[in-house]
Design a protein around this motif. Structure first.
Motif, PDB file in Angstrom:
ATOM      1  N   MET A 165      -6.191  43.566  -5.590  1.00 47.14           N
ATOM      2  CA  MET A 165      -6.862  44.848  -5.182  1.00 47.14           C
ATOM      3  C   MET A 165      -5.844  46.204  -5.597  1.00 47.14           C
ATOM      4  SD  MET A 165      -8.657  43.886  -1.870  1.00 47.14           S
ATOM      5  CE  MET A 165      -9.544  45.449  -1.829  1.00 47.14           C
ATOM      6  N   ILE A 166      -6.240  47.155  -5.816  1.00 49.36           N
ATOM      7  CA  ILE A 166      -5.192  48.388  -6.082  1.00 49.36           C
ATOM      8  C   ILE A 166      -5.413  49.343  -4.818  1.00 49.36           C
ATOM      9  CG2 ILE A 166      -4.933  50.402  -7.581  1.00 49.36           C
ATOM     10  CD1 ILE A 166      -6.651  48.866  -9.731  1.00 49.36           C
ATOM     11  N   ASN A 167      -6.354  49.493  -4.295  1.00 53.36           N
ATOM     12  CA  ASN A 167      -6.725  50.065  -2.910  1.00 53.36           C
ATOM     13  C   ASN A 167      -7.900  49.220  -2.474  1.00 53.36           C
ATOM     14  OD1 ASN A 167      -9.083  51.418  -4.095  1.00 53.36           O
ATOM     15  ND2 ASN A 167      -7.606  52.811  -5.255  1.00 53.36           N
ATOM     16  N   ASP A 168      -8.512  49.873  -1.430  1.00 57.33           N
ATOM     17  CA  ASP A 168      -9.549  49.260  -0.550  1.00 57.33           C
ATOM     18  C   ASP A 168     -10.819  49.545  -1.374  1.00 57.33           C
ATOM     19  OD1 ASP A 168      -8.430  47.945   1.395  1.00 57.33           O
ATOM     20  OD2 ASP A 168      -8.017  49.789   2.646  1.00 57.33           O
ATOM     21  N   LYS A 169     -11.003  50.107  -2.401  1.00 61.51           N
ATOM     22  CA  LYS A 169     -12.024  50.531  -3.267  1.00 61.51           C
ATOM     23  C   LYS A 169     -12.025  50.028  -4.628  1.00 61.51           C
ATOM     24  CE  LYS A 169     -13.787  54.447  -0.789  1.00 61.51           C
ATOM     25  NZ  LYS A 169     -14.208  55.828  -0.742  1.00 61.51           N
ATOM     26  N   ASN A 170     -10.983  49.990  -5.264  1.00 63.73           N
ATOM     27  CA  ASN A 170     -10.716  49.495  -6.539  1.00 63.73           C
ATOM     28  C   ASN A 170      -9.779  48.198  -6.909  1.00 63.73           C
ATOM     29  OD1 ASN A 170     -10.555  52.696  -6.468  1.00 63.73           O
ATOM     30  ND2 ASN A 170     -11.770  52.007  -8.285  1.00 63.73           N
ATOM     31  N   PHE A 171     -10.231  47.404  -7.621  1.00 61.01           N
ATOM     32  CA  PHE A 171      -9.301  46.239  -8.138  1.00 61.01           C
ATOM     33  C   PHE A 171      -9.271  45.862  -9.500  1.00 61.01           C
ATOM     34  CE2 PHE A 171     -13.798  45.201  -6.594  1.00 61.01           C
ATOM     35  CZ  PHE A 171     -14.105  44.316  -7.603  1.00 61.01           C
ATOM     36  N   VAL A 172      -8.463  45.037 -10.074  1.00 63.62           N
ATOM     37  CA  VAL A 172      -8.440  44.735 -11.334  1.00 63.62           C
ATOM     38  C   VAL A 172      -8.411  43.155 -11.364  1.00 63.62           C
ATOM     39  CG1 VAL A 172      -5.734  44.302 -11.113  1.00 63.62           C
ATOM     40  CG2 VAL A 172      -6.700  44.848 -13.411  1.00 63.62           C
ATOM     41  N   SER A 173      -8.944  42.566 -12.808  1.00 64.99           N
ATOM     42  CA  SER A 173      -9.147  41.221 -12.685  1.00 64.99           C
ATOM     43  C   SER A 173      -8.731  40.856 -14.421  1.00 64.99           C
ATOM     44  CB  SER A 173     -10.498  40.692 -12.361  1.00 64.99           C
ATOM     45  OG  SER A 173     -11.622  41.257 -13.255  1.00 64.99           O
ATOM     46  N   GLY A 174      -8.657  39.368 -14.291  1.00 67.38           N
ATOM     47  CA  GLY A 174      -8.297  38.950 -15.599  1.00 67.38           C
ATOM     48  C   GLY A 174      -9.018  37.539 -15.945  1.00 67.38           C
ATOM     49  N   SER A 175      -9.237  37.195 -16.970  1.00 62.74           N
ATOM     50  CA  SER A 175     -10.322  36.188 -17.232  1.00 62.74           C
ATOM     51  C   SER A 175      -9.650  35.156 -18.379  1.00 62.74           C
ATOM     52  CB  SER A 175     -11.342  36.559 -17.739  1.00 62.74           C
ATOM     53  OG  SER A 175     -12.454  35.422 -18.118  1.00 62.74           O
ATOM     54  N   GLN A 176     -10.302  33.895 -18.595  1.00 63.37           N
ATOM     55  CA  GLN A 176      -9.977  33.113 -19.485  1.00 63.37           C
ATOM     56  C   GLN A 176     -10.482  33.456 -20.803  1.00 63.37           C
ATOM     57  OE1 GLN A 176     -10.426  28.533 -18.814  1.00 63.37           O
ATOM     58  NE2 GLN A 176      -9.426  28.912 -16.815  1.00 63.37           N
ATOM     59  N   ASP A 177     -11.440  34.422 -20.880  1.00 64.87           N
ATOM     60  CA  ASP A 177     -11.902  35.059 -22.041  1.00 64.87           C
ATOM     61  C   ASP A 177     -11.089  36.141 -22.605  1.00 64.87           C
ATOM     62  OD1 ASP A 177     -12.391  37.280 -20.431  1.00 64.87           O
ATOM     63  OD2 ASP A 177     -14.552  37.287 -20.363  1.00 64.87           O
ATOM     64  N   GLY A 178      -9.842  36.434 -21.930  1.00 58.18           N
ATOM     65  CA  GLY A 178      -8.910  37.228 -22.676  1.00 58.18           C
ATOM     66  C   GLY A 178      -9.047  38.520 -22.142  1.00 58.18           C
ATOM     67  N   SER A 179     -10.133  38.534 -21.189  1.00 56.37           N
ATOM     68  CA  SER A 179     -10.391  40.339 -20.898  1.00 56.37           C
ATOM     69  C   SER A 179      -9.698  40.718 -19.472  1.00 56.37           C
ATOM     70  CB  SER A 179     -11.624  40.622 -20.686  1.00 56.37           C
ATOM     71  OG  SER A 179     -12.377  39.778 -19.619  1.00 56.37           O
ATOM     72  N   VAL A 180      -9.334  41.903 -19.486  1.00 55.95           N
ATOM     73  CA  VAL A 180      -8.942  42.491 -18.338  1.00 55.95           C
ATOM     74  C   VAL A 180      -9.793  43.535 -17.867  1.00 55.95           C
ATOM     75  CG1 VAL A 180      -7.261  44.067 -17.138  1.00 55.95           C
ATOM     76  CG2 VAL A 180      -6.644  42.096 -18.592  1.00 55.95           C
ATOM     77  N   ALA A 181     -10.377  43.609 -16.651  1.00 55.98           N
ATOM     78  CA  ALA A 181     -11.454  44.603 -15.971  1.00 55.98           C
ATOM     79  C   ALA A 181     -10.949  45.316 -14.821  1.00 55.98           C
ATOM     80  CB  ALA A 181     -12.679  43.789 -15.478  1.00 55.98           C
ATOM     81  N   LEU A 182     -11.526  46.513 -14.834  1.00 53.85           N
ATOM     82  CA  LEU A 182     -10.930  47.568 -13.768  1.00 53.85           C
ATOM     83  C   LEU A 182     -12.410  47.633 -12.945  1.00 53.85           C
ATOM     84  CD1 LEU A 182      -8.676  49.113 -12.567  1.00 53.85           C
ATOM     85  CD2 LEU A 182      -9.552  51.037 -14.127  1.00 53.85           C
ATOM     86  N   TRP A 183     -12.391  47.546 -11.805  1.00 51.16           N
ATOM     87  CA  TRP A 183     -13.455  47.594 -10.658  1.00 51.16           C
ATOM     88  C   TRP A 183     -13.547  48.651  -9.888  1.00 51.16           C
ATOM     89  CZ3 TRP A 183     -17.262  43.386 -11.917  1.00 51.16           C
ATOM     90  CH2 TRP A 183     -16.519  42.449 -12.592  1.00 51.16           C
ATOM     91  N   ASN A 184     -14.634  49.177  -9.392  1.00 51.50           N
ATOM     92  CA  ASN A 184     -14.832  49.892  -8.047  1.00 51.50           C
ATOM     93  C   ASN A 184     -16.020  49.082  -7.422  1.00 51.50           C
ATOM     94  OD1 ASN A 184     -16.552  51.809  -6.241  1.00 51.50           O
ATOM     95  ND2 ASN A 184     -15.063  53.149  -7.109  1.00 51.50           N
ATOM     96  N   ASN A 185     -15.634  48.873  -5.987  1.00 51.63           N
ATOM     97  CA  ASN A 185     -16.534  47.939  -5.181  1.00 51.63           C
ATOM     98  C   ASN A 185     -17.957  48.422  -4.938  1.00 51.63           C
ATOM     99  OD1 ASN A 185     -16.122  49.951  -3.256  1.00 51.63           O
ATOM    100  ND2 ASN A 185     -14.899  48.732  -2.137  1.00 51.63           N
ATOM    101  N   SER A 186     -18.294  49.634  -5.531  1.00 49.20           N
ATOM    102  CA  SER A 186     -19.526  50.233  -5.201  1.00 49.20           C
ATOM    103  C   SER A 186     -20.444  49.876  -6.491  1.00 49.20           C
ATOM    104  CB  SER A 186     -19.537  51.671  -4.946  1.00 49.20           C
ATOM    105  OG  SER A 186     -19.028  52.327  -6.112  1.00 49.20           O
ATOM    106  N   LYS A 187     -19.792  49.317  -7.607  1.00 50.08           N
ATOM    107  CA  LYS A 187     -20.763  48.926  -8.677  1.00 50.08           C
ATOM    108  C   LYS A 187     -20.535  47.329  -8.889  1.00 50.08           C
ATOM    109  CE  LYS A 187     -19.838  53.528 -10.514  1.00 50.08           C
ATOM    110  NZ  LYS A 187     -21.262  54.001 -10.313  1.00 50.08           N
ATOM    111  N   LYS A 188     -21.596  46.809  -9.389  1.00 51.27           N
ATOM    112  CA  LYS A 188     -21.456  45.340  -9.711  1.00 51.27           C
ATOM    113  C   LYS A 188     -21.179  44.956 -10.830  1.00 51.27           C
ATOM    114  CE  LYS A 188     -23.405  44.253  -5.692  1.00 51.27           C
ATOM    115  NZ  LYS A 188     -24.534  43.554  -5.378  1.00 51.27           N
ATOM    116  N   LYS A 189     -20.972  46.014 -11.852  1.00 51.06           N
ATOM    117  CA  LYS A 189     -20.188  45.770 -13.287  1.00 51.06           C
ATOM    118  C   LYS A 189     -18.850  46.468 -13.260  1.00 51.06           C
ATOM    119  CE  LYS A 189     -23.721  43.296 -14.785  1.00 51.06           C
ATOM    120  NZ  LYS A 189     -23.547  41.941 -15.279  1.00 51.06           N
TER     121      LYS A 189
END
Length: 430
Positions: A336-360
């Motif tokens: 978690m970056i803050n209470d609304k945004n977070f970052v993730s990493g996967s075995q597919d080699g990708s890094v993703a940046l998220w907002n908790n109000s969006k499912k993608k």
């Protein structure tokens, strides 16, 4: 406040005389109660007809000394509003003392910078709400490779890392079943918690997860023996063992500012533990396969990622959770970056940046480490800032800048290191 009904047949003149008589009787009764100092808490002092009737809060806050009543005339407990007021006053006094130094003399209040206190209160409120944002990424530069220090102490791979809130000490867990406490400034080993055996608490399998509470009072560890051990991080003395998971404990995190611990496991569950009482609270179900990573900030909403290619935010109070999709393979790390945004990493080699109000994801960086077959094994974020980092099996740590509204992700620089990056963490001051 008591109420009564009047018969509709009473004439207006009689009604006025009756009201006057009742008022005189009430005044005599209340006057006598005040004189004898036996006035009940719910009683209000009669007022002239042209005055407003005080509200309940006005009554609670009335200065009873002005009525000739001792402050300790009642054994009543402190109410919730009174407790909040007292704690607020105590916190303000603490801030004033910190602003002027160690002195707490009241006559030094004029020397206190009230604007500075106001800024600190505002920053604290923004941090608690998750809205504070520190722009620090542009100030970061790659460290000279010769300045990187390597510390050795484990016999097998280091799997997990946790820093104390002050950044002075680091704890590492390993496949050798041991936990080491390091002095960060000196880079030396201070204490080793060895493999558990009869009569000596400790892990008997790989240590996979570590976490230090935000008050620095507890260290939690978990591993392939399905156990969670609680330790005193200052002395490394064993405090308690939590049992309940049916498979490896893969992640641990303390809720910021609360004595609540969340654990994730390959048994597909998240468990909640009360640290103050060292008790189990509840189990959360939802993942369809093993959970690999977990994180949490100040809100009671832990976030998890797992083999089922989903990220889930658990709304514990509402007894529900949100599901996010975006990666094509197992998601092995989330932060978690803050209470609304977070970052993730996967075995597919990708890094993703998220907002908790969006499912993608708002940003999805495929081949983030310059190769599609590079497994992203660790991500971290400096809380409430625009700086994140990712690590992979290729030994490289990439530093990233989150753009405005967390809609872009820009690579800043890369730090090459030998080996497999299993865990990353920023110190609290960055």
């Amino acid at each position: 406040m008591s109420s009564f009904f009047l018969p509709s047949k009473i004439k207006s003149g009689a009604l006025g005389k009756r009201r006057k008589k009742l008022s005189q009787v009430k005044k005599k009764r209340d006057s006598k109660a005040i004189k004898n100092k036996k006035i009940p808490l719910a009683t209000t002092i009669p007022t002239d007809e042209d005055e407003d009737i005080p509200s309940d809060s006005d009554t609670e806050n009335k200065d009873y000394q002005s009525l000739g009543i001792d402050e300790d005339f009642s054994d009543r407990e402190e109410t919730a509003p009174e407790k909040r007021l007292r704690l607020a006053k105590d916190y303000l006094q603490q801030l004033k003392a910190e602003e002027r130094g160690s002195s707490t003399e009241e006559d030094e209040d004029d020397d206190v910078d009230n604007d500075a206190i106001g800024r600190r209160l505002q920053e604290k409120a923004l941090e608690k709400s998750g809205r504070i944002h520190k722009a620090v990424a542009d100030q970061c530069t790659a460290p000279p490779l010769e300045s990187i220090r390597f510390s050795r102490g484990h016999r097998l791979s280091v799997t997990s890392l946790a820093l104390t809130p002050d950044g002075r000490y680091a704890f590492t867990g390993s496949k050798d079943s041991c936990i080491i406490k390091w002095n960060v400034e000196k880079g030396v080993k201070e204490v080793m918690i060895t493999r558990g055996k009869e009569g000596a608490p400790g892990h008997t399998g790989h240590v996979l997860a570590l976490a230090v509470s935000t008050d620095g009072m507890y260290l939690a560890s978990g591993g392939t023996d399905n156990l969670i051990h609680m330790w005193n991080p200052l002395t490394c003395i064993h405090l308690h063992t939590f049992r309940g998971h049916k498979n490896s404990v893969t992640g641990l995190v303390f809720q910021h500012g609360a004595n609540q611990l969340f654990s994730s496991s390959l048994d597909r569950t998240v468990k909640v533990w009360n640290i103050s009482e060292m008790t189990y609270v509840e189990t959360l179900f939802g993942h369809q396969d093993g959970i690999i990573a977990i994180d949490c900030l100040s809100q009671e909403r832990p976030i998890t990622a797992g083999v089922d290619k989903t990220i889930r935010v658990w709304k514990i109070i509402e007894e529900s959770h949100l599901v996010y999709h975006g990666h094509k393979s197992s998601i092995d790390t989330v932060k978690m970056i803050n209470d609304k945004n977070f970052v993730s990493g996967s075995q597919d080699g990708s890094v993703a940046l998220w907002n908790n109000s969006k499912k993608k994801p708002q940003v999805l960086k495929s081949s983030s480490h310059d190769s599609a077959d590079v497994w992203i094994t660790a991500v971290t974020a400096l809380p409430h800032s625009d700086l994140v980092a990712s690590g992979s099996r290729d030994g490289n740590i990439h530093f990233w800048k989150c753009g405005e509204s967390f809609r872009t992700l820009e690579k800043l620089f890369t730090v090459p290191l030998p080996g497999f990056i299993n865990s990353l963490s920023f110190s609290s001051d960055g």
